[in-house]
Design an enzyme around this catalytic site. Structure first.
Site, mmCIF file in Angstrom:
data_model
loop_
_atom_site.group_PDB
_atom_site.id
_atom_site.type_symbol
_atom_site.label_atom_id
_atom_site.label_comp_id
_atom_site.label_asym_id
_atom_site.label_seq_id
_atom_site.Cartn_x
_atom_site.Cartn_y
_atom_site.Cartn_z
ATOM 1 N N LYS A 115 27.617 14.991 61.475
ATOM 2 C CA LYS A 115 28.698 15.392 60.567
ATOM 3 C C LYS A 115 29.345 16.714 60.983
ATOM 4 C CE LYS A 115 27.842 12.674 56.593
ATOM 5 N NZ LYS A 115 27.014 12.535 55.430
ATOM 6 N N LYS A 209 28.353 2.710 63.139
ATOM 7 C CA LYS A 209 27.982 1.984 61.930
ATOM 8 C C LYS A 209 29.169 1.949 60.965
ATOM 9 C CE LYS A 209 26.196 5.836 59.243
ATOM 10 N NZ LYS A 209 25.188 6.477 58.466
ATOM 11 N N LYS A 212 31.621 5.048 55.062
ATOM 12 C CA LYS A 212 32.653 5.394 54.092
ATOM 13 C C LYS A 212 33.573 6.475 54.624
ATOM 14 C CE LYS A 212 29.348 5.099 50.752
ATOM 15 N NZ LYS A 212 28.625 5.286 49.484
HETATM 16 P P1 TYM Z 1 24.534 6.189 51.535
HETATM 17 O O1 TYM Z 1 25.240 6.444 50.261
HETATM 18 O O2 TYM Z 1 25.197 6.631 52.800
HETATM 19 O O3 TYM Z 1 24.255 4.638 51.706
HETATM 20 C C1 TYM Z 1 23.589 3.869 50.717
HETATM 21 C C2 TYM Z 1 22.717 2.817 51.378
HETATM 22 O O4 TYM Z 1 23.495 2.002 52.258
HETATM 23 C C3 TYM Z 1 22.887 1.945 53.545
HETATM 24 N N1 TYM Z 1 23.939 1.843 54.563
HETATM 25 C C4 TYM Z 1 23.955 0.926 55.542
HETATM 26 N N2 TYM Z 1 23.115 -0.070 55.848
HETATM 27 C C5 TYM Z 1 23.422 -0.866 56.906
HETATM 28 N N3 TYM Z 1 24.553 -0.696 57.661
HETATM 29 C C6 TYM Z 1 25.440 0.285 57.375
HETATM 30 N N4 TYM Z 1 26.550 0.431 58.110
HETATM 31 C C7 TYM Z 1 25.148 1.158 56.281
HETATM 32 N N5 TYM Z 1 25.786 2.225 55.724
HETATM 33 C C8 TYM Z 1 25.032 2.632 54.680
HETATM 34 C C9 TYM Z 1 22.111 3.240 53.665
HETATM 35 O O5 TYM Z 1 21.065 3.128 54.612
HETATM 36 C C10 TYM Z 1 21.609 3.450 52.248
HETATM 37 O O6 TYM Z 1 20.404 2.744 52.046
HETATM 38 N N6 TYM Z 1 21.030 9.722 51.870
HETATM 39 C C11 TYM Z 1 21.364 8.471 51.225
HETATM 40 C C12 TYM Z 1 21.323 8.509 49.705
HETATM 41 C C13 TYM Z 1 20.033 8.946 49.102
HETATM 42 C C14 TYM Z 1 18.815 8.216 49.066
HETATM 43 C C15 TYM Z 1 17.898 9.031 48.337
HETATM 44 C C16 TYM Z 1 18.415 6.985 49.580
HETATM 45 C C17 TYM Z 1 19.807 10.110 48.437
HETATM 46 N N7 TYM Z 1 18.526 10.157 47.964
HETATM 47 C C18 TYM Z 1 16.585 8.613 48.133
HETATM 48 C C19 TYM Z 1 17.093 6.575 49.367
HETATM 49 C C20 TYM Z 1 16.198 7.390 48.646
HETATM 50 C C21 TYM Z 1 22.758 8.080 51.644
HETATM 51 O O7 TYM Z 1 23.566 8.913 51.999
HETATM 52 O O8 TYM Z 1 23.049 6.759 51.478
#
Ligand code: TYM
Length: 348
Positions: A115, A209, A212
Site C-alpha cells: 500500500k 488480486k 476494492k
Molecule cells: P478485506 O475487507 O480486504 O476482505 C474481506 C475478505 O475477502 C477476502 N478477499 C479475497 N479472497 C479471494 N480473492 C480476492 N481477490 C480477495 N479479496 C479479498 C479477504 O481475504 C478477506 O477474507 N484485514 C481484513 C479484515 C479483517 C479481518 C479481521 C479478517 C479485520 N480483522 C479478523 C479476519 C479476521 C481485510 O482487509 O479484509
C-alpha cells in the site's frame, strides 16, 4: 466448542473476490453449524480508517456492507454481525497486544508494503524533507495488531478468509502464543480456514488480486452489479491472444481466473468434480461464447442477492439498525468475558 470469527472492511459494496474468497464461506459455515458453534462476523470500520477518511463515505459503506451481509444469507439472530467500533474492547486489547508486538515482525508484513508504493530503497520510517513528511501511517503499520485483537478477543478457533490474509492470521497466532507464554493460557491461537476459491484475480490485470482499491472499476464485479454491467465488464476482461478456452493455469492466468469464477458460482459444478474436470466441458469453446455463459452463471447466482441487497439498502435502515444493535450487544458480551481474563492476567 467452535468459535468462527471473520471480518470485512466497509470500503464499498463487496466484490466477487470477497464473496468467493470469504463471504460465501461465512454463510456456508453458518448454515452447516451445529448448535454449539458460535459465529461472529465483524464489519471492521476502524480498519477502514487506514484508507480514505471521508465521514459520509464511510457511513454509507458501513450500512451497505451490512446490507450485503444480510443479502447473502447471514442471519443476525444466528450469527453475531456487528460494527467493530461498537465494541470498544477491540481497541483496548489492541493496545495491550501492541505493547509486546515486534516491530521487526510487523515490518515484514507484505500488505502495508504494497500500500505504500515504496520508492526503491527509500526508508518508509524516515520523513522525506520538503514533502508532507512520512507516507507510512502508524495505523497502517499496526493494522495487523488490531486484526489480531479482533480475533483473539472472541477466542476464535477458526477464521475463514482468502489467501491474502494468511500472513495476518499467522501474526495473530504469534500474538496469542506470546501472551500465553508470559501470562498463562488466556488466549486461543486460531486456525486459518482458507476458502476453496482462495484467490480471485483482477479482470483487468490477471496477475493482481481482485481488489476494492484498484483504480479500474472494470477490474471487479460487485455483488450489486446488474446483468448489463456484468456483461460489459466480462467483455473487456483481459485474457490472452488465444481466442479459445483451454485449462492452463501456468500459461493462461486470465482464462483460468474466469474458469475459476464459473466453477465456484455454477450450481452444476458440484457434479463435475475438480476445476480441471469442470473446465474440460469448455475446452475449445470460443472465448466470446464462454464469457456470455459466464455472464449468465454470475447473474443467475447474484440476482437473488442483488434483489435482497437493494431491499435492505432501501429499508430506511430499520431492519439493519436492529441487526447492528443486536450484534453489538452480543459481541460486547463475548469480548468483555475475554477482557476480564486478560486484565486479570496482566495485573490491570
Ligand atoms: P478485506 O475487507 O480486504 O476482505 C474481506 C475478505 O475477502 C477476502 N478477499 C479475497 N479472497 C479471494 N480473492 C480476492 N481477490 C480477495 N479479496 C479479498 C479477504 O481475504 C478477506 O477474507 N484485514 C481484513 C479484515 C479483517 C479481518 C479481521 C479478517 C479485520 N480483522 C479478523 C479476519 C479476521 C481485510 O482487509 O479484509
Amino acid at each position: 466448542a467452535k468459535v468462527i470469527f471473520s471480518g470485512i472492511q466497509p470500503t464499498g459494496v463487496p466484490h466477487l473476490g470477497n464473496y468467493l474468497g470469504a463471504l460465501q464461506q461465512w454463510v456456508k459455515l453458518q448454515n452447516e453449524a451445529d448448535e454449539d458453534t458460535k459465529l461472529i462476523y465483524s464489519i471492521v470500520d476502524l480498519h477502514a480508517l487506514t484508507g480514505s477518511q471521508d465521514a459520509a463515505e464511510l457511513r454509507k459503506h458501513k450500512w451497505n456492507t451490512l446490507a450485503t451481509l444480510m443479502a447473502i444469507g447471514l442471519n443476525p439472530w444466528r450469527s453475531t454481525i456487528f460494527f467493530q467500533s461498537d465494541v470498544l474492547a477491540h481497541s483496548e486489547l489492541m493496545w495491550i497486544l501492541s505493547c509486546e508486538a515486534s516491530m521487526g515482525y510487523l515490518s515484514r508484513m507484505t500488505q502495508w508494503k504494497s500500500k505504500l508504493d515504496l520508492e526503491e530503497n527509500h526508508n518508509p520510517f524516515e520523513a522525506s524533507p520538503g514533502k508532507e513528511g512520512n507516507k507510512l501511517k502508524l495505523g497502517l503499520f499496526s493494522y495487523p495488531v488490531l486484526q489480531a485483537a479482533d480475533i483473539l478477543i472472541h477466542r476464535a478457533t477458526h477464521v475463514p478468509v482468502g489467501h491474502d490474509q494468511s500472513q495476518h492470521l499467522e501474526f495473530a497466532r504469534v500474538c496469542a502464543n506470546g501472551f500465553n507464554h508470559r501470562h498463562g493460557q488466556v488466549l486461543v491461537p486460531p486456525s486459518t480456514l482458507l476458502s476453496p476459491a482462495k484467490r480471485i484475480q483482477s479482470l483487468a490485470e490477471p496477475s493482481l488480486k481482485m481488489s476494492k482499491s484498484h483504480l479500474n472499476n472494470k477490474s471487479r464485479i460487485l455483488l450489486s452489479d446488474t446483468k448489463n454491467t456484468i456483461e460489459k465488464k466480462m467483455k473487456v476482461a483481459v485474457t490472452d491472444t488465444n481466442g479459445y478456452v483451454s485449462y492452463d493455469p501456468e500459461k493462461r492466468p486470465g482464462v483460468t481466473n474466469l474458469l475459476q469464477i464459473a466453477y465456484h458460482m455454477d450450481p452444476e459444478a458440484a457434479s463435475a468434480g475438480s476445476l480441471e474436470e469442470y473446465a474440460r466441458q469448455f475446452e475449445g469453446t470460443h472465448l466470446k461464447t464462454f464469457k456470455s455463459k459466464l455472464t449468465d452463471v454470475i447473474d443467475d447466482h447474484l440476482t437473488p442477492i442483488r434483489e435482497r441487497y437493494f431491499t435492505f439498502a432501501a429499508s430506511q435502515n430499520g431492519e439493519l439498525m436492529e441487526a447492528a444493535e443486536l450484534g453489538a450487544k452480543k459481541a460486547r458480551e463475548s469480548a468483555d468475558a475475554t477482557m476480564k481474563a486478560v486484565r486479570d492476567a496482566i495485573g490491570l
